[in-house]
Design a protein around this motif. Structure first.
Motif, PDB file in Angstrom:
ATOM      1  N   GLY A 195      48.469  10.868  41.571  1.00  0.00           N
ATOM      2  CA  GLY A 195      49.141  10.083  42.597  1.00  0.00           C
ATOM      3  C   GLY A 195      49.146  10.784  43.937  1.00  0.00           C
TER       4      GLY A 195
ATOM      5  N   ILE B  75      46.470   6.805  41.759  1.00  0.00           N
ATOM      6  CA  ILE B  75      47.594   5.897  42.009  1.00  0.00           C
ATOM      7  C   ILE B  75      48.133   6.118  43.420  1.00  0.00           C
ATOM      8  CG2 ILE B  75      49.878   5.171  41.200  1.00  0.00           C
ATOM      9  CD1 ILE B  75      49.113   6.301  38.450  1.00  0.00           C
TER      10      ILE B  75
ATOM     11  N   ALA C 264      50.518   5.804  46.442  1.00  0.00           N
ATOM     12  CA  ALA C 264      51.953   5.517  46.508  1.00  0.00           C
ATOM     13  C   ALA C 264      52.233   4.546  47.646  1.00  0.00           C
ATOM     14  CB  ALA C 264      52.726   6.819  46.738  1.00  0.00           C
TER      15      ALA C 264
ATOM     16  N   ASN D  79      44.472   2.506  40.643  1.00  0.00           N
ATOM     17  CA  ASN D  79      45.509   1.735  39.957  1.00  0.00           C
ATOM     18  C   ASN D  79      46.664   1.442  40.929  1.00  0.00           C
ATOM     19  OD1 ASN D  79      47.865   1.147  38.313  1.00  0.00           O
ATOM     20  ND2 ASN D  79      46.659   1.798  36.553  1.00  0.00           N
TER      21      ASN D  79
ATOM     22  N   ILE E  63      49.603   0.191  40.298  1.00  0.00           N
ATOM     23  CA  ILE E  63      50.827  -0.014  39.529  1.00  0.00           C
ATOM     24  C   ILE E  63      52.093   0.223  40.370  1.00  0.00           C
ATOM     25  CG2 ILE E  63      50.673   2.354  38.592  1.00  0.00           C
ATOM     26  CD1 ILE E  63      52.266  -0.699  36.911  1.00  0.00           C
ATOM     27  N   GLU E  64      52.068   1.240  41.239  1.00  0.00           N
ATOM     28  CA  GLU E  64      53.301   1.559  41.971  1.00  0.00           C
ATOM     29  C   GLU E  64      53.638   0.501  43.016  1.00  0.00           C
ATOM     30  OE1 GLU E  64      53.486   5.652  43.257  1.00  0.00           O
ATOM     31  OE2 GLU E  64      53.856   6.299  41.207  1.00  0.00           O
TER      32      GLU E  64
ATOM     33  N   LEU F  95      55.915  -1.858  40.858  1.00  0.00           N
ATOM     34  CA  LEU F  95      57.189  -1.378  40.319  1.00  0.00           C
ATOM     35  C   LEU F  95      58.235  -1.323  41.430  1.00  0.00           C
ATOM     36  CD1 LEU F  95      55.899   1.547  38.053  1.00  0.00           C
ATOM     37  CD2 LEU F  95      56.617  -0.723  37.330  1.00  0.00           C
TER      38      LEU F  95
ATOM     39  N   SER G 200      59.121   4.944  44.537  1.00  0.00           N
ATOM     40  CA  SER G 200      58.090   5.189  43.520  1.00  0.00           C
ATOM     41  C   SER G 200      58.275   6.563  42.877  1.00  0.00           C
ATOM     42  CB  SER G 200      56.709   5.139  44.169  1.00  0.00           C
ATOM     43  OG  SER G 200      56.542   3.957  44.876  1.00  0.00           O
TER      44      SER G 200
ATOM     45  N   THR H  30      57.700   9.228  39.972  1.00  0.00           N
ATOM     46  CA  THR H  30      56.646   9.485  38.983  1.00  0.00           C
ATOM     47  C   THR H  30      57.100   9.123  37.577  1.00  0.00           C
ATOM     48  OG1 THR H  30      55.788  11.257  40.390  1.00  0.00           O
ATOM     49  CG2 THR H  30      55.139  11.306  38.074  1.00  0.00           C
TER      50      THR H  30
ATOM     51  N   GLN I 287      59.128   6.847  36.466  1.00  0.00           N
ATOM     52  CA  GLN I 287      59.144   5.421  36.118  1.00  0.00           C
ATOM     53  C   GLN I 287      57.706   4.900  35.962  1.00  0.00           C
ATOM     54  OE1 GLN I 287      61.303   3.094  38.978  1.00  0.00           O
ATOM     55  NE2 GLN I 287      59.572   2.845  40.363  1.00  0.00           N
ATOM     56  N   THR I 288      56.780   5.434  36.738  1.00  0.00           N
ATOM     57  CA  THR I 288      55.373   5.041  36.602  1.00  0.00           C
ATOM     58  C   THR I 288      54.847   5.443  35.222  1.00  0.00           C
ATOM     59  OG1 THR I 288      55.072   5.351  38.980  1.00  0.00           O
ATOM     60  CG2 THR I 288      53.070   5.270  37.621  1.00  0.00           C
TER      61      THR I 288
ATOM     62  N   LEU J  46      53.564   2.959  32.114  1.00  0.00           N
ATOM     63  CA  LEU J  46      52.198   3.038  31.591  1.00  0.00           C
ATOM     64  C   LEU J  46      52.191   3.383  30.102  1.00  0.00           C
ATOM     65  CD1 LEU J  46      50.436   4.817  34.590  1.00  0.00           C
ATOM     66  CD2 LEU J  46      50.195   2.419  33.886  1.00  0.00           C
TER      67      LEU J  46
END
Length: 195
Positions: free
Chosen positions: A9, A38, A40, A74, A76-77, A80, A84, A86, A88-89, A93
């Motif tokens: 990330g 990833i 942020a 990705n 993903i963040e 969510l 952000s 780390t 919770q990411t 996943l």
């Protein structure tokens, strides 16, 4: 046995040759099958005013790594809830990809300050740390519980700072060009970023 996936990330504002070098070191380590980069959307420790738009940063990553089958950008963040963190990411996943093993990819400088992260103990319960060595970094003061969960990767760092690059792109763009992959540089020019 599922895939071994590295999670890397960052803000990537902009992606530069130092990022490319560390990505290669993580993939060459033999520890992981794939690397998920990833970006942020809004890092908890940075002011959002000064960060380039998420879609621009993500698109530059996609352009730079587009021909690399083992690398996935990705977002993903972006999906969510903020901030952000780390942990919770990683939790998300792990719930989604239950057969995969995750490694959190960081530099040795980040390991040195890992105990200041949000819920570091929970992070190391959820995944292994994959740490790119940095000459001059010293991990001897890192708590044993983190070192025990770290795997070290040989790495020849490219000493670049994204904040210095942003300043160069404003003042002397030609100096920054050799430090940024051509695909990202073309995108920066096209969209008049960092001016």
């Amino acid at each position: 046995m599922g895939q071994k996936i590295g999670l890397f990330g960052g803000t990537f504002d902009p992606v530069h040759n130092g990022h490319v070098a560390i990505v290669n070191s993580f993939l060459d380590s033999g520890f992981i099958d794939e690397l998920w980069i990833i970006p942020a959307p809004s890092p908890p420790h940075k002011s959002t005013d000064s960060i380039t738009g998420y879609e621009h940063r993500k698109r530059m990553l996609e352009l730079v790594f587009k021909n690399r089958d083992q690398i996935h950008i990705n977002d993903i963040e972006q999906k969510l809830t903020l901030p952000s963190y780390t942990i919770q990411t990683i939790r998300f996943l792990k719930q989604k990809y239950t057969n995969s093993t995750f490694f959190l990819c960081i530099g040795e400088d980040s390991l040195a300050s890992f105990d200041t992260w949000y819920k570091p103990d929970q992070i190391v319960e959820q995944c292994t740390l994959l740490v790119a060595r940095r000459p001059g970094s010293n991990s001897k003061d890192v708590p044993k519980k983190y070192l025990d969960n770290a795997r070290f990767v040989d790495h020849e760092p490219v000493d670049l700072s994204a904040s210095e690059l942003r300043e160069q792109l404003q003042a002397t763009p030609e100096k920054a060009e050799e430090k940024i992959p051509a695909e990202a540089m073309a995108y920066i020019k096209e969209h008049h970023l960092y001016q």
